[in-house]
Design a protein around this motif. Structure first.
Motif, PDB file in Angstrom:
ATOM      1  N   MET A   1       0.849  -1.188   0.000  1.00 24.47           N
ATOM      2  CA  MET A   1       0.000   0.000   0.000  1.00 24.47           C
ATOM      3  C   MET A   1       0.892   1.247   0.000  1.00 24.47           C
ATOM      4  O   MET A   1       1.826   1.359   0.791  1.00 24.47           O
ATOM      5  N   LEU A   2       0.611   2.179  -0.901  1.00 24.83           N
ATOM      6  CA  LEU A   2       1.432   3.376  -1.006  1.00 24.83           C
ATOM      7  C   LEU A   2       0.928   4.436  -0.034  1.00 24.83           C
ATOM      8  O   LEU A   2      -0.243   4.804  -0.040  1.00 24.83           O
ATOM      9  N   LYS A   3       1.815   4.903   0.847  1.00 24.50           N
ATOM     10  CA  LYS A   3       1.423   5.866   1.860  1.00 24.50           C
ATOM     11  C   LYS A   3       1.520   7.288   1.342  1.00 24.50           C
ATOM     12  O   LYS A   3       0.686   8.133   1.648  1.00 24.50           O
ATOM     13  N   LYS A   4       2.531   7.583   0.591  1.00 25.55           N
ATOM     14  CA  LYS A   4       2.745   8.949   0.114  1.00 25.55           C
ATOM     15  C   LYS A   4       1.799   9.265  -1.028  1.00 25.55           C
ATOM     16  O   LYS A   4       1.594   8.454  -1.930  1.00 25.55           O
ATOM     17  N   LYS A   5       1.194  10.463  -0.994  1.00 24.09           N
ATOM     18  CA  LYS A   5       0.262  10.853  -2.053  1.00 24.09           C
ATOM     19  C   LYS A   5       1.023  11.464  -3.224  1.00 24.09           C
ATOM     20  O   LYS A   5       2.031  12.142  -3.057  1.00 24.09           O
ATOM     21  N   PHE A   6       0.482  11.220  -4.405  1.00 24.56           N
ATOM     22  CA  PHE A   6       1.087  11.803  -5.595  1.00 24.56           C
ATOM     23  C   PHE A   6       0.492  13.184  -5.844  1.00 24.56           C
ATOM     24  O   PHE A   6      -0.617  13.510  -5.407  1.00 24.56           O
ATOM     25  N   THR A   7       1.222  14.003  -6.570  1.00 19.83           N
ATOM     26  CA  THR A   7       0.748  15.337  -6.922  1.00 19.83           C
ATOM     27  C   THR A   7      -0.184  15.242  -8.110  1.00 19.83           C
ATOM     28  O   THR A   7      -0.448  14.170  -8.653  1.00 19.83           O
ATOM     29  N   GLU A   8      -0.673  16.401  -8.538  1.00 25.05           N
ATOM     30  CA  GLU A   8      -1.598  16.449  -9.684  1.00 25.05           C
ATOM     31  C   GLU A   8      -0.909  16.064 -10.987  1.00 25.05           C
ATOM     32  O   GLU A   8      -1.579  15.879 -12.007  1.00 25.05           O
ATOM     33  N   ASN A   9       0.415  15.939 -10.970  1.00 16.72           N
ATOM     34  CA  ASN A   9       1.110  15.502 -12.183  1.00 16.72           C
ATOM     35  C   ASN A   9       0.733  14.077 -12.568  1.00 16.72           C
ATOM     36  O   ASN A   9       0.828  13.687 -13.731  1.00 16.72           O
ATOM     37  N   VAL A  10       0.335  13.263 -11.592  1.00 16.56           N
ATOM     38  CA  VAL A  10      -0.075  11.890 -11.854  1.00 16.56           C
ATOM     39  C   VAL A  10      -1.595  11.857 -11.976  1.00 16.56           C
ATOM     40  O   VAL A  10      -2.308  12.084 -10.991  1.00 16.56           O
ATOM     41  N   PRO A  11      -2.148  11.606 -13.166  1.00 17.74           N
ATOM     42  CA  PRO A  11      -3.604  11.635 -13.340  1.00 17.74           C
ATOM     43  C   PRO A  11      -4.294  10.532 -12.548  1.00 17.74           C
ATOM     44  O   PRO A  11      -3.725   9.468 -12.297  1.00 17.74           O
ATOM     45  N   LYS A  12      -5.526  10.794 -12.161  1.00 19.59           N
ATOM     46  CA  LYS A  12      -6.279   9.832 -11.349  1.00 19.59           C
ATOM     47  C   LYS A  12      -6.490   8.507 -12.083  1.00 19.59           C
ATOM     48  O   LYS A  12      -6.528   7.450 -11.446  1.00 19.59           O
ATOM     49  N   ILE A  13      -6.634   8.557 -13.410  1.00 19.41           N
ATOM     50  CA  ILE A  13      -6.900   7.328 -14.157  1.00 19.41           C
ATOM     51  C   ILE A  13      -5.702   6.375 -14.132  1.00 19.41           C
ATOM     52  O   ILE A  13      -5.843   5.197 -14.470  1.00 19.41           O
ATOM     53  N   ALA A  14      -4.533   6.891 -13.699  1.00 20.69           N
ATOM     54  CA  ALA A  14      -3.342   6.043 -13.647  1.00 20.69           C
ATOM     55  C   ALA A  14      -3.070   5.497 -12.248  1.00 20.69           C
ATOM     56  O   ALA A  14      -2.212   4.634 -12.085  1.00 20.69           O
ATOM     57  N   LEU A  15      -3.798   5.967 -11.241  1.00 19.59           N
ATOM     58  CA  LEU A  15      -3.478   5.604  -9.859  1.00 19.59           C
ATOM     59  C   LEU A  15      -3.642   4.108  -9.589  1.00 19.59           C
ATOM     60  O   LEU A  15      -2.857   3.511  -8.850  1.00 19.59           O
ATOM     61  N   SER A  16      -4.666   3.490 -10.179  1.00 16.73           N
ATOM     62  CA  SER A  16      -4.868   2.060  -9.941  1.00 16.73           C
ATOM     63  C   SER A  16      -3.720   1.244 -10.508  1.00 16.73           C
ATOM     64  O   SER A  16      -3.282   0.251  -9.914  1.00 16.73           O
TER      65      SER A  16
END
Length: 493
Positions: A1-16
């Protein structure tokens, strides 16, 4: 599980896709074997993050995009392991990759990104009291999810979403009739095929289609009819509609069968094997020795080799029952060598990552085909056709070949490969025909040199098309099928 959040540079559709990336585990990276080609993970379609680890001194993060002209462009993002030059974390690599993806120069040449993954359901959320075509397809696909193989269910979803949902899902099922079938037939004819994640192409004019184009569109149309008829019958059986007309008006159209000719000679097989990476080479050899599908080879275990007989036990696959595939001596020796030092439950074939083969062979095989100078359309399943075609040309009875391939009877083999037996058929006729006329037999003997020269002149032809008859002459243009007359006119039958 990734604890650190990504910035807006990483689109939501790629998070999964980012969440399931195995590169987030530093131990996984350390255990990667050295190789020249990077290991890749798809962040989005046409967007990838990779690990390049050619030796013990180099291990770098790499980003890659697929360009509009179907070429790849890569960029090194920094060290993934500390080998004396520092390192950047997985999060930093992800951020760096998407920053590079968003650069103006890259966006201009890159293919459009879309979410990764396969379709899991039809693209509709049917609501309302009226039971529509969309309702029927939704209910039917919920059932096929349980009753069909994953591949068969997925193929249904793709066809439904591409051809039926956009224009026919809203029609009340009780009102569906042959007029709607005519509209569907026109749509299928005018819609170019779509493979994988390739973009939709513009419509074509029916007059611009070749006979082969029309034949392929007919097969697609028939596949859609089969899905719709089953869905409509399922709705009727479930009491959703009172009329049988929606499924009784659906009748398949006849399609002239075209034998397969896209398989390899022995020399072409050798050319292909020379450019394959070692794990892929073993898989290709396995297919050429057995005619098995890649899924069957991927599931093969040591205990299946040489136990019940001189060959392999192949488990049930798709809708085909389990079968036993006999092997030639060199094939048996090949499999025995692969099994040396392994336990009974070990897999016979493993990929570069020491995992069972699933779908990861596709890009590797495509690259090998290109490097070997083979036809671009040749896919791994063509090795199965290569196996069967070689047996046919050697005079092996079609019933034997059918059992080796796992077919219920020899009809499919005869339709698909029977034309390749022409060399064998020719040889048998020339040698075994009993003399009918002594006068003509003497004349033939006197003309032996001329006859042999004529025979030799034909041997320079491509064996895949030897003594072939143009497909336009195989069958009359008028179809004997029971398709609705208006549908038949659309397909120029």
């Amino acid at each position: 599980m990734l604890k650190k959040k990504f910035t807006e540079n990483v689109p939501k559709i790629a998070l999964s896709s980012v969440k399931i990336c195995r590169f987030s585990n530093i131990s996984f990276i350390k255990n990667l074997e050295f190789r020249n080609a990077p290991y890749w993970h798809s962040l989005l379609v046409s967007r990838h993050l990779g690990i390049h680890r050619p030796d013990g001194r180099t291990c770098n993060w790499t980003a890659r995009i697929l360009t509009k002209d179907k070429q790849y462009k890569q960029k090194c993002l920094g060290p993934a392991l500390n080998t004396g030059k520092g390192e950047i974390s997985f999060h930093e690599a992800i951020e760096g990759a998407f920053l590079w993806f968003q650069e103006a120069e890259i966006r201009e040449i890159a293919n459009e990104p879309t979410p990764t993954g396969r379709a899991s359901e039809i693209c509709i959320c049917p609501i309302g009291d009226i039971y529509t075509v969309g309702h029927a397809l939704r209910d039917y696909t919920e059932w096929t999810k349980l009753s069909r193989s994953k591949g068969g269910h997925y193929n249904n979803l793709v066809l439904i979403n591409h051809h039926i949902i956009p224009k026919f899902s809203h029609i009340p099922l009780e009102e569906f009739n042959a007029t709607n079938l005519v509209s569907l037939a026109k749509q299928v004819l005018e819609t170019p095929p779509k493979f994988g994640f390739m973009p939709h192409k513009s419509r074509v004019q029916i007059d611009d289609l070749s006979r082969d184009d029309i034949r392929r569109r007919k097969k697609t149309f028939n596949s859609l009819l089969s899905i719709m008829k089953m869905a409509f019958q399922h709705a009727w059986d479930s009491g959703k509609i009172e009329s049988e007309r929606p499924w009784r008006c659906i009748k398949r159209i006849s399609v002239n069968h075209t034998p397969r000719t896209l398989f390899l000679t022995r020399e072409e097989c050798k050319d292909l094997l020379e450019v394959c990476d070692p794990p892929l080479k073993l898989l290709v050899l396995g297919a050429l020795y057995t005619g098995c599908r890649v899924g069957e080879l991927g599931a093969l275990r040591v205990e299946d080799v040489g136990r019940q007989g001189f060959g392999l036990r192949v488990d049930a696959f798709k809708r085909a029952p389990a079968r036993f595939v006999f092997l030639p001596d060199e094939g048996m020796a090949f499999f025995m060598k692969l099994c040396e030092g392994k336990s009974d439950r070990d897999y016979v074939f493993l990929s570069h990552r020491k995992l069972p083969w699933r779908r990861q062979h596709t890009p590797l095989f495509r690259r090998a085909v290109t490097q070997a100078g083979l036809p671009e359309k040749f896919v791994f399943h063509g090795l199965r056709h290569t196996y069967a075609s070689d047996l046919v040309r050697q005079g092996v009875p079609l019933e034997v070949i059918a059992k080796q391939l796992g077919h219920a009877n020899s009809i499919a083999v005869s339709n698909t490969y029977g034309h390749l037996a022409d060399h064998y058929r020719e040889e048998q006729i020339r040698k075994r025909f009993s003399a009918l006329s002594s006068e003509n037999a003497k004349y033939a003997a006197s003309k032996a040199q001329t006859l042999n020269a004529l025979w030799s002149s034909f041997q320079n032809q491509d064996w895949r098309h030897y003594a072939s008859v143009p497909s336009s002459n195989l069958h009359p243009l008028q179809s004997l099928g029971r398709a609705h007359p208006d549908v038949a006119k659309v397909f120029l039958i």
